[in-house]
Design a protein around this motif. Structure first.
Motif, PDB file in Angstrom:
ATOM      1  N   GLN A  81       8.357  -1.636  -7.724  1.00  0.00           N
ATOM      2  CA  GLN A  81       7.160  -1.958  -8.501  1.00  0.00           C
ATOM      3  C   GLN A  81       6.032  -0.990  -8.194  1.00  0.00           C
ATOM      4  O   GLN A  81       5.312  -0.553  -9.082  1.00  0.00           O
ATOM      5  CB  GLN A  81       6.697  -3.381  -8.183  1.00  0.00           C
ATOM      6  CG  GLN A  81       7.369  -4.426  -9.038  1.00  0.00           C
ATOM      7  CD  GLN A  81       7.065  -5.825  -8.534  1.00  0.00           C
ATOM      8  OE1 GLN A  81       6.057  -6.043  -7.881  1.00  0.00           O
ATOM      9  NE2 GLN A  81       7.943  -6.762  -8.840  1.00  0.00           N
ATOM     10  N   HIS A  82       5.881  -0.682  -6.925  1.00  0.00           N
ATOM     11  CA  HIS A  82       4.829   0.262  -6.543  1.00  0.00           C
ATOM     12  C   HIS A  82       5.127   1.647  -7.119  1.00  0.00           C
ATOM     13  O   HIS A  82       4.246   2.299  -7.664  1.00  0.00           O
ATOM     14  CB  HIS A  82       4.715   0.327  -5.017  1.00  0.00           C
ATOM     15  CG  HIS A  82       3.613   1.223  -4.543  1.00  0.00           C
ATOM     16  ND1 HIS A  82       2.393   0.761  -4.134  1.00  0.00           N
ATOM     17  CD2 HIS A  82       3.555   2.578  -4.449  1.00  0.00           C
ATOM     18  CE1 HIS A  82       1.623   1.790  -3.796  1.00  0.00           C
ATOM     19  NE2 HIS A  82       2.308   2.911  -3.985  1.00  0.00           N
ATOM     20  N   LEU A  83       6.386   2.070  -7.015  1.00  0.00           N
ATOM     21  CA  LEU A  83       6.756   3.393  -7.522  1.00  0.00           C
ATOM     22  C   LEU A  83       6.515   3.502  -9.021  1.00  0.00           C
ATOM     23  O   LEU A  83       6.163   4.561  -9.527  1.00  0.00           O
ATOM     24  CB  LEU A  83       8.234   3.688  -7.221  1.00  0.00           C
ATOM     25  CG  LEU A  83       8.610   3.861  -5.754  1.00  0.00           C
ATOM     26  CD1 LEU A  83      10.093   4.178  -5.641  1.00  0.00           C
ATOM     27  CD2 LEU A  83       7.791   4.947  -5.089  1.00  0.00           C
ATOM     28  N   SER A 134       0.855  -1.184   0.000  1.00  0.00           N
ATOM     29  CA  SER A 134       0.000   0.000   0.000  1.00  0.00           C
ATOM     30  C   SER A 134       0.895   1.240   0.000  1.00  0.00           C
ATOM     31  O   SER A 134       2.098   1.158   0.276  1.00  0.00           O
ATOM     32  CB  SER A 134      -0.883   0.007   1.245  1.00  0.00           C
ATOM     33  OG  SER A 134      -0.082   0.197   2.385  1.00  0.00           O
ATOM     34  N   CYS A 135       0.298   2.370  -0.319  1.00  0.00           N
ATOM     35  CA  CYS A 135       1.067   3.615  -0.309  1.00  0.00           C
ATOM     36  C   CYS A 135       1.671   3.872   1.070  1.00  0.00           C
ATOM     37  O   CYS A 135       2.809   4.312   1.181  1.00  0.00           O
ATOM     38  CB  CYS A 135       0.164   4.793  -0.704  1.00  0.00           C
ATOM     39  SG  CYS A 135      -0.341   4.741  -2.430  1.00  0.00           S
ATOM     40  N   GLU A 136       0.900   3.555   2.122  1.00  0.00           N
ATOM     41  CA  GLU A 136       1.405   3.772   3.475  1.00  0.00           C
ATOM     42  C   GLU A 136       2.667   2.954   3.727  1.00  0.00           C
ATOM     43  O   GLU A 136       3.618   3.424   4.332  1.00  0.00           O
ATOM     44  CB  GLU A 136       0.346   3.396   4.516  1.00  0.00           C
ATOM     45  CG  GLU A 136      -0.795   4.391   4.651  1.00  0.00           C
ATOM     46  CD  GLU A 136      -1.805   4.263   3.525  1.00  0.00           C
ATOM     47  OE1 GLU A 136      -1.776   3.245   2.793  1.00  0.00           O
ATOM     48  OE2 GLU A 136      -2.609   5.183   3.358  1.00  0.00           O
ATOM     49  N   ARG A 164       4.133   2.212 -10.594  1.00  0.00           N
ATOM     50  CA  ARG A 164       2.699   2.285 -10.879  1.00  0.00           C
ATOM     51  C   ARG A 164       2.037   3.497 -10.243  1.00  0.00           C
ATOM     52  O   ARG A 164       0.989   3.938 -10.701  1.00  0.00           O
ATOM     53  CB  ARG A 164       1.997   1.037 -10.336  1.00  0.00           C
ATOM     54  CG  ARG A 164       2.207  -0.207 -11.169  1.00  0.00           C
ATOM     55  CD  ARG A 164       1.401  -1.367 -10.624  1.00  0.00           C
ATOM     56  NE  ARG A 164       1.917  -1.888  -9.367  1.00  0.00           N
ATOM     57  CZ  ARG A 164       1.348  -1.702  -8.179  1.00  0.00           C
ATOM     58  NH1 ARG A 164       0.241  -1.041  -8.067  1.00  0.00           N
ATOM     59  NH2 ARG A 164       1.894  -2.219  -7.106  1.00  0.00           N
ATOM     60  N   CYS A 165       2.605   3.952  -9.137  1.00  0.00           N
ATOM     61  CA  CYS A 165       1.909   4.950  -8.329  1.00  0.00           C
ATOM     62  C   CYS A 165       2.610   6.298  -8.452  1.00  0.00           C
ATOM     63  O   CYS A 165       3.750   6.456  -8.040  1.00  0.00           O
ATOM     64  CB  CYS A 165       1.875   4.500  -6.868  1.00  0.00           C
ATOM     65  SG  CYS A 165       1.076   5.683  -5.790  1.00  0.00           S
ATOM     66  N   ARG A 166       1.922   7.233  -9.052  1.00  0.00           N
ATOM     67  CA  ARG A 166       2.515   8.552  -9.290  1.00  0.00           C
ATOM     68  C   ARG A 166       2.784   9.288  -7.998  1.00  0.00           C
ATOM     69  O   ARG A 166       3.805   9.964  -7.865  1.00  0.00           O
ATOM     70  CB  ARG A 166       1.542   9.382 -10.112  1.00  0.00           C
ATOM     71  CG  ARG A 166       2.071   9.580 -11.499  1.00  0.00           C
ATOM     72  CD  ARG A 166       1.293  10.641 -12.156  1.00  0.00           C
ATOM     73  NE  ARG A 166       2.178  11.747 -12.485  1.00  0.00           N
ATOM     74  CZ  ARG A 166       1.899  12.629 -13.419  1.00  0.00           C
ATOM     75  NH1 ARG A 166       0.799  12.550 -14.072  1.00  0.00           N
ATOM     76  NH2 ARG A 166       2.736  13.588 -13.682  1.00  0.00           N
ATOM     77  N   ASP A 167       1.871   9.186  -7.045  1.00  0.00           N
ATOM     78  CA  ASP A 167       2.034   9.905  -5.787  1.00  0.00           C
ATOM     79  C   ASP A 167       3.316   9.494  -5.079  1.00  0.00           C
ATOM     80  O   ASP A 167       4.117  10.323  -4.669  1.00  0.00           O
ATOM     81  CB  ASP A 167       0.838   9.624  -4.855  1.00  0.00           C
ATOM     82  CG  ASP A 167      -0.399  10.378  -5.309  1.00  0.00           C
ATOM     83  OD1 ASP A 167      -0.271  11.237  -6.201  1.00  0.00           O
ATOM     84  OD2 ASP A 167      -1.476  10.093  -4.772  1.00  0.00           O
ATOM     85  N   CYS A 168       3.483   8.173  -4.964  1.00  0.00           N
ATOM     86  CA  CYS A 168       4.656   7.673  -4.257  1.00  0.00           C
ATOM     87  C   CYS A 168       5.928   7.940  -5.063  1.00  0.00           C
ATOM     88  O   CYS A 168       6.980   8.190  -4.498  1.00  0.00           O
ATOM     89  CB  CYS A 168       4.516   6.183  -3.961  1.00  0.00           C
ATOM     90  SG  CYS A 168       3.249   5.870  -2.717  1.00  0.00           S
ATOM     91  N   PHE A 169       5.809   7.892  -6.383  1.00  0.00           N
ATOM     92  CA  PHE A 169       6.970   8.156  -7.222  1.00  0.00           C
ATOM     93  C   PHE A 169       7.462   9.580  -7.021  1.00  0.00           C
ATOM     94  O   PHE A 169       8.646   9.819  -6.786  1.00  0.00           O
ATOM     95  CB  PHE A 169       6.633   7.916  -8.692  1.00  0.00           C
ATOM     96  CG  PHE A 169       7.801   8.174  -9.604  1.00  0.00           C
ATOM     97  CD1 PHE A 169       8.817   7.240  -9.697  1.00  0.00           C
ATOM     98  CD2 PHE A 169       7.880   9.344 -10.336  1.00  0.00           C
ATOM     99  CE1 PHE A 169       9.910   7.484 -10.519  1.00  0.00           C
ATOM    100  CE2 PHE A 169       8.966   9.589 -11.155  1.00  0.00           C
ATOM    101  CZ  PHE A 169       9.979   8.660 -11.251  1.00  0.00           C
TER     102      PHE A 169
END
Ligand SMILES: [Zn+2]
Length: 85
Positions: free
Chosen positions: A33-35, A7-9, A37-42
């Motif tokens: 992998q999350h980064l 999750s983002c958290e 896909r996820c713009r916020d976390c990137f």
């Protein structure tokens, strides 16, 4: 085995460890992998990376000359002081 999604958290919680290269390969891969896909976390991770690069730069700059003089004076004072033992 089902692929585990972070999750983002979880990503944010591990971001500093990731940037410090303190995650193991599997954890780092999950985070990347999350980064991907996820713009916020990137963008969050890019921000932290840049901030760190900047801090690292300023940490490697030589101390200002006034500071050297002050330390030199402190050492002189110490040499002049009578022995205490
Ligand atoms: Zn995210």
């Amino acid at each position: 085995m089902k692929h585990r999604e972070l999750s983002c958290e979880q990503v944010i919680a591990r971001l500093f460890d990731y940037l410090d290269h303190e995650l193991d390969d599997r954890q780092a891969a999950e985070l990347e992998q999350h980064l991907a896909r996820c713009r916020d976390c990137f963008s969050r991770s890019e921000f932290e990376k840049r901030l760190r690069a900047r801090l690292a730069d300023s940490a490697t700059q030589p101390a200002p000359p006034q500071m050297h003089r002050r330390i030199g004076r402190l050492l002189d004072d110490f040499d002049d002081a009578p022995p205490t033992c």
